[in-house]
Write a protein that holds these residues in place. Structure first.
Motif, PDB file in Angstrom:
ATOM      1  N   LYS A  12      54.911  48.348  -5.417  1.00  0.00           N
ATOM      2  CA  LYS A  12      55.167  48.555  -3.961  1.00  0.00           C
ATOM      3  C   LYS A  12      54.913  47.272  -3.463  1.00  0.00           C
ATOM      4  CE  LYS A  12      52.232  50.982  -1.244  1.00  0.00           C
ATOM      5  NZ  LYS A  12      51.444  51.752  -0.480  1.00  0.00           N
ATOM      6  N   PHE A  30      50.879  50.477  -6.165  1.00  0.00           N
ATOM      7  CA  PHE A  30      52.078  51.234  -6.887  1.00  0.00           C
ATOM      8  C   PHE A  30      52.254  52.311  -5.774  1.00  0.00           C
ATOM      9  CE2 PHE A  30      50.195  48.995 -10.000  1.00  0.00           C
ATOM     10  CZ  PHE A  30      51.298  48.212 -10.814  1.00  0.00           C
ATOM     11  N   ARG A  31      53.450  52.862  -5.807  1.00  0.00           N
ATOM     12  CA  ARG A  31      53.855  54.022  -4.945  1.00  0.00           C
ATOM     13  C   ARG A  31      53.310  55.292  -5.395  1.00  0.00           C
ATOM     14  NH1 ARG A  31      58.083  50.679  -4.277  1.00  0.00           N
ATOM     15  NH2 ARG A  31      58.536  50.375  -2.133  1.00  0.00           N
ATOM     16  N   GLU A  32      53.398  55.505  -6.738  1.00  0.00           N
ATOM     17  CA  GLU A  32      53.163  56.614  -7.370  1.00  0.00           C
ATOM     18  C   GLU A  32      51.897  56.462  -8.450  1.00  0.00           C
ATOM     19  OE1 GLU A  32      56.010  54.862  -8.941  1.00  0.00           O
ATOM     20  OE2 GLU A  32      56.756  56.158  -7.265  1.00  0.00           O
ATOM     21  N   LYS A  33      51.342  57.560  -8.819  1.00  0.00           N
ATOM     22  CA  LYS A  33      50.511  57.743  -9.800  1.00  0.00           C
ATOM     23  C   LYS A  33      50.893  57.250 -11.306  1.00  0.00           C
ATOM     24  CE  LYS A  33      46.708  60.397 -11.677  1.00  0.00           C
ATOM     25  NZ  LYS A  33      46.408  59.486 -12.973  1.00  0.00           N
ATOM     26  N   ALA A  34      52.217  57.952 -11.594  1.00  0.00           N
ATOM     27  CA  ALA A  34      52.823  57.812 -12.855  1.00  0.00           C
ATOM     28  C   ALA A  34      53.007  56.330 -13.422  1.00  0.00           C
ATOM     29  CB  ALA A  34      54.171  58.664 -13.258  1.00  0.00           C
ATOM     30  N   THR A  35      53.669  55.446 -12.127  1.00  0.00           N
ATOM     31  CA  THR A  35      53.886  54.297 -12.361  1.00  0.00           C
ATOM     32  C   THR A  35      52.511  53.267 -12.633  1.00  0.00           C
ATOM     33  OG1 THR A  35      55.920  54.494 -11.192  1.00  0.00           O
ATOM     34  CG2 THR A  35      55.053  51.932 -11.542  1.00  0.00           C
ATOM     35  N   TYR A  36      51.527  53.455 -11.764  1.00  0.00           N
ATOM     36  CA  TYR A  36      50.340  52.960 -11.946  1.00  0.00           C
ATOM     37  C   TYR A  36      49.700  53.278 -13.176  1.00  0.00           C
ATOM     38  CZ  TYR A  36      45.400  52.616 -11.106  1.00  0.00           C
ATOM     39  OH  TYR A  36      43.975  52.371 -10.944  1.00  0.00           O
ATOM     40  N   ASP A  37      49.445  54.516 -13.865  1.00  0.00           N
ATOM     41  CA  ASP A  37      48.984  54.685 -14.871  1.00  0.00           C
ATOM     42  C   ASP A  37      49.985  54.212 -16.149  1.00  0.00           C
ATOM     43  OD1 ASP A  37      47.143  56.430 -13.872  1.00  0.00           O
ATOM     44  OD2 ASP A  37      48.164  58.239 -14.225  1.00  0.00           O
ATOM     45  N   ASP A  68      41.749  53.548  -8.985  1.00  0.00           N
ATOM     46  CA  ASP A  68      42.753  54.731  -9.054  1.00  0.00           C
ATOM     47  C   ASP A  68      43.007  55.422  -7.802  1.00  0.00           C
ATOM     48  OD1 ASP A  68      42.623  54.447 -11.857  1.00  0.00           O
ATOM     49  OD2 ASP A  68      41.376  55.873 -12.120  1.00  0.00           O
ATOM     50  N   TYR A  71      45.970  53.595  -6.426  1.00  0.00           N
ATOM     51  CA  TYR A  71      46.952  53.326  -7.378  1.00  0.00           C
ATOM     52  C   TYR A  71      47.198  51.775  -7.244  1.00  0.00           C
ATOM     53  CZ  TYR A  71      48.297  58.305  -6.567  1.00  0.00           C
ATOM     54  OH  TYR A  71      48.447  59.459  -6.349  1.00  0.00           O
TER      55      TYR A  71
END
Length: 109
Positions: A12, A30-37, A68, A71
């Motif tokens: 983001k 990042f916008r969402e946890k999944a992308t960050y992870d 965390d 993100y």
């Protein structure tokens, strides 16, 4: 199948800015946890990769944090000279993030 994406397509926010007169800090959010992870798992952003991409001696990296709750991956480097001193081409440190825009991330990780 292409398993690589540019960091600029995943994050983001990618930015740099002064952290006092002698440091520049970077934020990749990042916008969402999944992308960050996924980016964390990929190994594209590590203390070593950051130093290599910025072409700085690892001794200049003062902080590297995977935060965390936000993100975000955040890191800070020491400047070669104080902000605004003779020869400083980026007084605000706001132009230093550019190498991260085209960084390729393996999204299959």
């Amino acid at each position: 199948m292409n398993t690589r994406k540019k960091l600029s397509d995943l994050a983001k926010t990618i930015r740099s800015k002064n952290a006092g007169t002698d440091k520049i800090t970077f934020d990749i959010i990042f916008r969402e946890k999944a992308t960050y992870d996924m980016v964390k798992r990929s190994g594209a952003l590590t203390p070593d990769s950051v130093c290599a991409l910025l072409r700085v001696d690892p001794a200049r990296l003062t902080d590297f944090v995977e935060y965390d709750p936000a993100y975000a991956i955040k890191f800070t480097i020491l400047r070669l000279r104080p902000s605004g001193s003779a020869g400083d081409g980026d007084i605000f440190g706001a132009q230093q993030y550019a190498p991260f825009l085209d960084l390729e991330v393996d999204i299959s990780a």
